[in-house]
Design a protein around this motif. Structure first.
Motif, PDB file in Angstrom:
ATOM      1  N   ALA A 254       0.836  -1.209   0.000  1.00 51.88           N
ATOM      2  CA  ALA A 254       0.000   0.000   0.000  1.00 51.88           C
ATOM      3  C   ALA A 254       0.865   1.250   0.000  1.00 51.88           C
ATOM      4  O   ALA A 254       0.557   2.240  -0.684  1.00 51.88           O
ATOM      5  N   PHE A 255       1.967   1.213   0.759  1.00 50.96           N
ATOM      6  CA  PHE A 255       2.864   2.371   0.812  1.00 50.96           C
ATOM      7  C   PHE A 255       3.473   2.637  -0.557  1.00 50.96           C
ATOM      8  O   PHE A 255       3.525   3.788  -1.009  1.00 50.96           O
ATOM      9  N   LEU A 256       3.941   1.591  -1.231  1.00 49.73           N
ATOM     10  CA  LEU A 256       4.570   1.781  -2.537  1.00 49.73           C
ATOM     11  C   LEU A 256       3.566   2.287  -3.569  1.00 49.73           C
ATOM     12  O   LEU A 256       3.898   3.127  -4.416  1.00 49.73           O
ATOM     13  N   HIS A 257       2.339   1.794  -3.511  1.00 47.52           N
ATOM     14  CA  HIS A 257       1.316   2.305  -4.421  1.00 47.52           C
ATOM     15  C   HIS A 257       1.002   3.768  -4.104  1.00 47.52           C
ATOM     16  O   HIS A 257       0.799   4.579  -5.018  1.00 47.52           O
ATOM     17  N   ALA A 258       0.961   4.102  -2.813  1.00 43.81           N
ATOM     18  CA  ALA A 258       0.711   5.492  -2.431  1.00 43.81           C
ATOM     19  C   ALA A 258       1.864   6.388  -2.849  1.00 43.81           C
ATOM     20  O   ALA A 258       1.657   7.529  -3.291  1.00 43.81           O
ATOM     21  N   GLN A 259       3.101   5.876  -2.736  1.00 45.47           N
ATOM     22  CA  GLN A 259       4.256   6.648  -3.196  1.00 45.47           C
ATOM     23  C   GLN A 259       4.158   6.894  -4.696  1.00 45.47           C
ATOM     24  O   GLN A 259       4.463   7.993  -5.182  1.00 45.47           O
ATOM     25  N   ALA A 260       3.718   5.880  -5.442  1.00 41.75           N
ATOM     26  CA  ALA A 260       3.537   6.046  -6.884  1.00 41.75           C
ATOM     27  C   ALA A 260       2.457   7.086  -7.177  1.00 41.75           C
ATOM     28  O   ALA A 260       2.579   7.868  -8.122  1.00 41.75           O
ATOM     29  N   ASP A 261       1.390   7.099  -6.364  1.00 40.82           N
ATOM     30  CA  ASP A 261       0.347   8.117  -6.518  1.00 40.82           C
ATOM     31  C   ASP A 261       0.940   9.515  -6.345  1.00 40.82           C
ATOM     32  O   ASP A 261       0.645  10.432  -7.124  1.00 40.82           O
ATOM     33  N   ALA A 262       1.770   9.673  -5.309  1.00 39.03           N
ATOM     34  CA  ALA A 262       2.378  10.977  -5.034  1.00 39.03           C
ATOM     35  C   ALA A 262       3.368  11.360  -6.128  1.00 39.03           C
ATOM     36  O   ALA A 262       3.467  12.532  -6.520  1.00 39.03           O
ATOM     37  N   THR A 263       4.114  10.381  -6.626  1.00 35.62           N
ATOM     38  CA  THR A 263       5.066  10.640  -7.708  1.00 35.62           C
ATOM     39  C   THR A 263       4.349  11.096  -8.968  1.00 35.62           C
ATOM     40  O   THR A 263       4.768  12.046  -9.642  1.00 35.62           O
ATOM     41  N   ARG A 264       3.259  10.429  -9.275  1.00 35.98           N
ATOM     42  CA  ARG A 264       2.481  10.803 -10.466  1.00 35.98           C
ATOM     43  C   ARG A 264       1.927  12.221 -10.307  1.00 35.98           C
ATOM     44  O   ARG A 264       1.993  13.026 -11.241  1.00 35.98           O
ATOM     45  N   TYR A 265       1.400  12.518  -9.117  1.00 36.86           N
ATOM     46  CA  TYR A 265       0.840  13.849  -8.897  1.00 36.86           C
ATOM     47  C   TYR A 265       1.920  14.919  -9.047  1.00 36.86           C
ATOM     48  O   TYR A 265       1.707  15.960  -9.685  1.00 36.86           O
ATOM     49  N   LEU A 266       3.089  14.676  -8.459  1.00 36.44           N
ATOM     50  CA  LEU A 266       4.179  15.660  -8.537  1.00 36.44           C
ATOM     51  C   LEU A 266       4.620  15.874  -9.981  1.00 36.44           C
ATOM     52  O   LEU A 266       4.850  17.018 -10.402  1.00 36.44           O
ATOM     53  N   ASN A 267       4.731  14.788 -10.747  1.00 38.90           N
ATOM     54  CA  ASN A 267       5.215  14.914 -12.114  1.00 38.90           C
ATOM     55  C   ASN A 267       4.164  15.482 -13.063  1.00 38.90           C
ATOM     56  O   ASN A 267       4.502  16.121 -14.059  1.00 38.90           O
ATOM     57  N   GLU A 268       2.896  15.260 -12.752  1.00 41.16           N
ATOM     58  CA  GLU A 268       1.838  15.776 -13.622  1.00 41.16           C
ATOM     59  C   GLU A 268       1.362  17.159 -13.224  1.00 41.16           C
ATOM     60  O   GLU A 268       0.851  17.907 -14.059  1.00 41.16           O
ATOM     61  N   HIS A 269       1.533  17.531 -11.960  1.00 43.10           N
ATOM     62  CA  HIS A 269       1.095  18.832 -11.455  1.00 43.10           C
ATOM     63  C   HIS A 269       2.212  19.455 -10.610  1.00 43.10           C
ATOM     64  O   HIS A 269       2.042  19.678  -9.407  1.00 43.10           O
ATOM     65  N   PRO A 270       3.381  19.710 -11.218  1.00 40.27           N
ATOM     66  CA  PRO A 270       4.546  20.129 -10.435  1.00 40.27           C
ATOM     67  C   PRO A 270       4.356  21.428  -9.661  1.00 40.27           C
ATOM     68  O   PRO A 270       4.819  21.531  -8.523  1.00 40.27           O
ATOM     69  N   LEU A 271       3.699  22.416 -10.250  1.00 36.57           N
ATOM     70  CA  LEU A 271       3.548  23.688  -9.545  1.00 36.57           C
ATOM     71  C   LEU A 271       2.598  23.535  -8.358  1.00 36.57           C
ATOM     72  O   LEU A 271       2.876  24.052  -7.263  1.00 36.57           O
ATOM     73  N   ASP A 272       1.503  22.831  -8.545  1.00 35.64           N
ATOM     74  CA  ASP A 272       0.584  22.590  -7.437  1.00 35.64           C
ATOM     75  C   ASP A 272       1.263  21.794  -6.338  1.00 35.64           C
ATOM     76  O   ASP A 272       1.081  22.068  -5.143  1.00 35.64           O
ATOM     77  N   ALA A 273       2.054  20.789  -6.732  1.00 32.80           N
ATOM     78  CA  ALA A 273       2.776  19.986  -5.740  1.00 32.80           C
ATOM     79  C   ALA A 273       3.758  20.840  -4.965  1.00 32.80           C
ATOM     80  O   ALA A 273       3.886  20.710  -3.739  1.00 32.80           O
ATOM     81  N   SER A 274       4.455  21.736  -5.651  1.00 35.69           N
ATOM     82  CA  SER A 274       5.402  22.615  -4.967  1.00 35.69           C
ATOM     83  C   SER A 274       4.693  23.502  -3.945  1.00 35.69           C
ATOM     84  O   SER A 274       5.181  23.715  -2.838  1.00 35.69           O
ATOM     85  N   ARG A 275       3.532  24.017  -4.316  1.00 34.93           N
ATOM     86  CA  ARG A 275       2.773  24.857  -3.395  1.00 34.93           C
ATOM     87  C   ARG A 275       2.340  24.070  -2.161  1.00 34.93           C
ATOM     88  O   ARG A 275       2.399  24.573  -1.039  1.00 34.93           O
ATOM     89  N   LYS A 276       1.903  22.833  -2.371  1.00 30.13           N
ATOM     90  CA  LYS A 276       1.424  22.032  -1.241  1.00 30.13           C
ATOM     91  C   LYS A 276       2.563  21.659  -0.300  1.00 30.13           C
ATOM     92  O   LYS A 276       2.407  21.680   0.922  1.00 30.13           O
ATOM     93  N   VAL A 277       3.707  21.333  -0.870  1.00 31.17           N
ATOM     94  CA  VAL A 277       4.866  21.032  -0.036  1.00 31.17           C
ATOM     95  C   VAL A 277       5.306  22.281   0.727  1.00 31.17           C
ATOM     96  O   VAL A 277       5.653  22.222   1.908  1.00 31.17           O
ATOM     97  N   ALA A 278       5.272  23.427   0.058  1.00 31.20           N
ATOM     98  CA  ALA A 278       5.640  24.690   0.721  1.00 31.20           C
ATOM     99  C   ALA A 278       4.692  24.976   1.881  1.00 31.20           C
ATOM    100  O   ALA A 278       5.131  25.384   2.972  1.00 31.20           O
ATOM    101  N   GLU A 279       3.409  24.762   1.669  1.00 33.93           N
ATOM    102  CA  GLU A 279       2.430  25.034   2.722  1.00 33.93           C
ATOM    103  C   GLU A 279       2.639  24.110   3.916  1.00 33.93           C
ATOM    104  O   GLU A 279       2.510  24.523   5.072  1.00 33.93           O
ATOM    105  N   ALA A 280       2.994  22.857   3.642  1.00 33.46           N
ATOM    106  CA  ALA A 280       3.166  21.888   4.717  1.00 33.46           C
ATOM    107  C   ALA A 280       4.475  22.069   5.468  1.00 33.46           C
ATOM    108  O   ALA A 280       4.574  21.692   6.645  1.00 33.46           O
TER     109      ALA A 280
END
Length: 463
Positions: free
Chosen positions: A255-281
């Motif tokens: 489950a962790f590896l699948h979730a990591q893949a989900d996060a990787t896909r999100y970061l690579n497909e939506h890099p600016l949004d991902a950067s904002r979310k990481v910055a906020e956190a």
């Protein structure tokens, strides 16, 4: 200790329990409840697909909820945030953390100490972010520092986290520059402490891993003296598990590896949004996060245990032995690709700068030249086909009243993406070339006698 940002606070209460526990996580909880304790480094932003972004998006909780619907169990996630990998290793050896993410040197130390302790040990199961030349590590000095090369740090106070990948880069780079390990006054400090010490003037340099060099430079507290890419040695971060826990709960690791893949896909497909979310956190500036995690960023995000990365780990073992932080390690036993193989994750291509350069009116095709521009008040970034086009775009936009938030461009020699206005520029004929360090400029000028160094304003004017 990191405090959850607004996005993290929206996660279920079970996922936000951040507390050390005195008992083994594998046996904790009531009958039918499986707990997994995840150790991560929120500000080490090339591990975000196994930590900060993963947590903010709730992917692990979602994957475990799906698993619970299949097997009737309740899964509880406990997140623990640290500044570096060493405390995560200590907690894993004490059986208080089940899954952790950290850099290459801490990973190897983790495996070594687990093997030394006996028992099932720990296993490296996936990669988070990597750079094939080592640019995730760097050495920063204050503005106005008399140091112009790494050799100038001889006898000086240098802050680093001993045993980290940044420390390894520092030691190897100093050796290459002719400075012995004892040639500097090394200060063993956590990254945030070292950054504060640099700003206060109590140390002469800061040698750290992502995202600290970029954060210090973006804040105006220093400039890059040494780019880790000059070593030409791959550096990576990855995910390590307690094998005892993995044997007991392989479904959680899957489950962790699948979730990591989900996060990787999100970061690579939506890099600016991902950067904002990481910055906020994390509280890091979004511009700094995007420097590393954006398209064609310093970090490449993917899960596979690539042969070239594993070979780099094997080559690192003798060095770690030589500096006394590792006794022995059977790398082939430590690396376990079986979990990834069982997960059968789809390939996720890395994020690239694409589109059409608006000013030069041509497609962006070469990642070795492509830049990215982010203006204040805009929710999108603009691609630039090459450094000259980037300079022209910035000059045109600022003349029209726009304010630059950040502009990124790759180093002309190493490809390291850096802040364009913090780079060192060279005018060589009609070419305008950016370099992250003075060393890069000197090397180019030595090979091209007709070229000359120019400042940011002169580079803008020349474009």
């Amino acid at each position: 200790m990191h405090r959850p940002g607004p996005l993290a606070r929206l996660l279920p209460a079970a996922a936000l329990l951040v507390a050390a526990t005195a008992c083994s996580s594998a046996s904790a909880g009531t009958s039918g409840t499986v707990r997994v304790v995840v150790g991560y480094q929120s500000k080490t932003i090339n591990t975000v697909t196994a930590g900060t972004l993963l947590r903010a998006q709730g992917y692990l909780e979602q994957r475990l909820a799906e698993q619970g619907r299949r097997d009737g169990r309740t899964y509880q996630v406990v997140w623990q945030d640290y500044d570096s990998g060493a405390p995560i290793t200590a907690q894993m050896l004490a059986e208080k953390i089940d899954i952790g993410s950290m850099g290459d040197y801490p990973l190897l130390i983790n495996g070594s100490r687990a093997q030394e302790a006996g028992g099932p040990g720990t296993r490296l199961v996936s990669v988070t972010g990597y750079n094939l030349l080592g640019a995730l590590n760097g050495v920063v000095v204050p503005n106005g520092s008399p140091a112009h090369t790494l050799a100038d740090l001889k006898g000086k106070k240098v802050s680093t986290s001993v045993g980290s990948a940044a420390d390894g880069t520092l030691v190897q780079a100093l050796r290459r520059a002719g400075v012995p390990d004892t040639g500097i006054q090394k200060q063993n400090q956590q990254p945030a402490v070292g950054a504060s010490a640099l700003k206060a003037g109590s140390v002469d340099a800061l040698a750290q891993f992502v995202a600290w060099p970029g954060a210090v430079v973006f804040a105006g507290d220093g400039h890059l003296l040494y780019d880790g890419a000059a070593l030409g040695r791959p550096t990576l971060h990855g995910v390590v598990i307690r094998q005892k826990y993995g044997t007991a709960h392989p479904e959680v690791v899957q489950a962790f590896l699948h979730a990591q893949a989900d996060a990787t896909r999100y970061l690579n497909e939506h890099p600016l949004d991902a950067s904002r979310k990481v910055a906020e956190a994390t509280g890091l500036p979004a511009e700094v996060v995007h420097l590393y995690n954006g398209p064609d960023g310093i970090a490449t995000f993917a899960t596979p245990l690539r042969p070239d990365l594993l070979n780099a780990l094997r080559q690192d073992v003798p060095f770690l032995k030589s500096v006394g932080v590792l006794k022995a390690l059977d790398v082939d036993t430590f690396v376990d690709p079986s979990y990834l193989a069982a997960a059968a994750l789809p390939d996720v291509p890395p994020a690239r700068i694409t589109g059409t350069d608006e000013v030069c009116a041509k497609p962006v095709t070469d990642p070795g030249l492509a830049g990215e521009i982010w203006y204040q008040g805009e929710d999108v970034t603009h691609p630039a086909a090459d450094p000259r086009c980037l300079l022209r775009a910035v000059r045109t936009a600022t003349a029209a009243g726009k304010k630059l938030r950040a502009a990124y461009v790759p180093d002309a020699a190493t490809g390291t993406r850096w802040f364009a206005d913090k780079d060192h520029w060279v005018l060589d004929g009609t070419a305008l070339l950016p370099f992250t360090t003075e060393d890069g400029v000197r090397a180019h000028l030595a090979a091209h006698p007709g070229a000359r160094a120019v400042g940011w304003d002169e580079a803008l004017a020349a474009a």
